[in-house]
Write a protein that holds these residues in place. Structure first.
Motif, mmCIF file in Angstrom:
data_model
loop_
_atom_site.group_PDB
_atom_site.id
_atom_site.type_symbol
_atom_site.label_atom_id
_atom_site.label_comp_id
_atom_site.label_asym_id
_atom_site.label_seq_id
_atom_site.Cartn_x
_atom_site.Cartn_y
_atom_site.Cartn_z
ATOM 1 N N GLN A 59 50.087 16.191 22.238
ATOM 2 C CA GLN A 59 49.631 17.134 23.251
ATOM 3 C C GLN A 59 49.100 16.351 24.440
ATOM 4 O O GLN A 59 48.343 15.392 24.274
ATOM 5 N N LEU A 61 46.685 15.800 27.337
ATOM 6 C CA LEU A 61 45.337 16.199 27.737
ATOM 7 C C LEU A 61 44.749 15.103 28.623
ATOM 8 O O LEU A 61 45.141 13.935 28.508
ATOM 9 N N SER A 65 39.840 15.934 22.912
ATOM 10 C CA SER A 65 38.703 16.832 22.770
ATOM 11 C C SER A 65 37.602 16.165 21.952
ATOM 12 O O SER A 65 37.864 15.587 20.893
ATOM 13 N N GLY A 71 43.660 20.407 21.265
ATOM 14 C CA GLY A 71 43.219 21.750 21.603
ATOM 15 C C GLY A 71 43.184 22.660 20.390
ATOM 16 O O GLY A 71 43.856 22.395 19.381
#
Length: 404
Positions: A59, A61, A65, A71
């Motif tokens: 993913q 980003l 995170s 996410g």
């Protein structure tokens, strides 16, 4: 605190390899192709640990995170896939924080491994000597210590009968932390004793010129060591085949020197391993000459060179004389551009001759292109190495020229 196995048993008692998914975050500054190559390396690490990769998830980003690495929607997708396909382990291509690990474990139906833990498991499986095992165990305990919280969450609801606030769960965590801290202290003392023994061994070698093989993991250092020293150092097409430093005395035309084969470096090498393997890397720090072996057939070999240089700086060996050895020229491939192709040439269009000319022109250090497996250009390599060792020996013993 038992270690999870990388294989499971079938009904017939035959070991069956675990199945894994790989998870990575592609930073905004990264090219998609580069992230795929990083996942290739992670898959190779899993393969070395006898784990089969069944799917990759990535993913894009700005940064991972801080809570769940990817996410929320992506984590749900990964968890659903793992549950539907009975995946055994999810491997993340970064070191997860304790908080990330706990949050991800709550959402996932399978075991969680991050890149650091995977490398530590490989090191533990491949450590042969007591010294290497002690180093890896120390690294594992130091990795484990900040991640103990949560191991006893099943006891948190139990309240103590004497007015204690934390209950049995808190007492168990503190007990476990104390056990781990004591174990770390004991391992550090054991390493200090072995370090002193190894320092004595190094001092007993006299003032022979010392040459150390360094490089990214799986670039052919051990194969080259076997070729030069005519020894039988374990060599295999897997990451981290060599953990223990091997030292051999080599004689070229009556000129003796010591040649050492060291553990390979890798991108995102866990800091715990760098710390615990510092004594093993003393062979690099005390070397008079470094043979930096490079796998020229790897598509990102220049990135690997940068990783090795950075690691050498971190261990205090960045100012050593270096001889750059481009290995595996027999496996090098390139794509010739068509005459009517007007697009700019890329790295894929560089022939081996183009590569040689560019590196010989821009490198401020001596370099050579060879194949240790096919023994291509080995005579030239031996001549160059003899000349370098002779120069160092002559500088150390200006009046002792009877050896050569």
């Amino acid at each position: 605190m038992t270690e999870n196995k990388s294989t499971i048993q079938t009904a017939a008692g035959v070991p069956e390899r675990e199945r894994a998914v790989l998870v990575a975050v592609v930073r905004d500054s990264q090219e998609l192709r580069q992230s795929e190559e990083y996942l290739d390396e992670l898959e190779f690490l899993a393969e070395t640990a006898d784990i089969t990769t069944v799917r990759r998830f990535s993913q894009r980003l700005p940064q991972p995170s801080s809570r769940i690495y990817v996410g929320p929607g992506k984590l749900e997708e990964i968890a659903a896939y793992c549950e539907e396909h009975a995946v055994d382990v999810a491997i993340f291509d970064d070191e997860l924080t304790p908080a990330q690990t706990r949050n991800i474990e709550r959402a996932m139906p399978c075991r969680i491994l991050d890149r650091t833990r995977l490398i530590l498991n490989i090191f533990l499986a491949r450590a042969q000597t007591a010294y290497a095992k002690t180093q890896v165990q120390l690294a594992q305990y130091e990795y484990m210590l900040p991640r103990l919280a949560g191991l006893w969450t099943h006891l948190e609801r139990q309240r103590g009968g004497t007015g204690t606030r934390g209950g049995a769960g808190e007492r168990e965590i503190e007990t476990d932390r104390r056990i781990v801290r004591n174990r770390i202290s004991k391992l550090k003392e054991d390493l200090k004793k072995i370090d002193r023994q190894m320092a004595v061994q190094r001092s007993n070698r006299g003032q022979l010129v010392r040459v150390a093989l360094v490089g990214y993991t799986n670039v052919g250092k051990s194969t080259l060591m076997n070729l030069i020293a005519k020894s039988e150092v374990f060599a295999e097409n897997k990451l981290f085949a060599t953990l223990d430093t091997t030292v051999r005395k080599v004689v070229f035309d009556n000129l003796p020197f010591l040649l050492s084969d060291t553990v390979g470096f890798i991108r995102k090498l866990p800091t715990e391993l760098i710390e615990s393997f510092k004594s093993t890397l003393d062979e690099v720090r005390e070397a008079d000459l470094l043979l930096h072996v490079v796998d020229i057939s790897h598509p990102r070999f220049e990135d690997q060179i940068a990783v090795v240089k950075q690691t050498l700086q971190e261990i205090g060996a960045g100012d050593k004389p270096v001889y750059l050895v481009f290995n595996k020229i027999d496996a090098y491939t390139w794509t010739e551009k068509a005459d009517d192709d007007l697009t700019p040439a890329t790295d894929e269009n560089r022939s081996l001759d183009d590569l040689k000319q560019s590196w010989i022109a821009k490198a401020n250090i001596p370099c050579i292109f060879l194949s240790a497996k096919r023994r291509t250009n080995i005579d030239k390599f031996r001549q160059d190495l003899y000349g370098m060792v002779r120069e160092i020996h002559a500088g150390r013993y200006p009046f002792n020229n009877f050896l050569y």
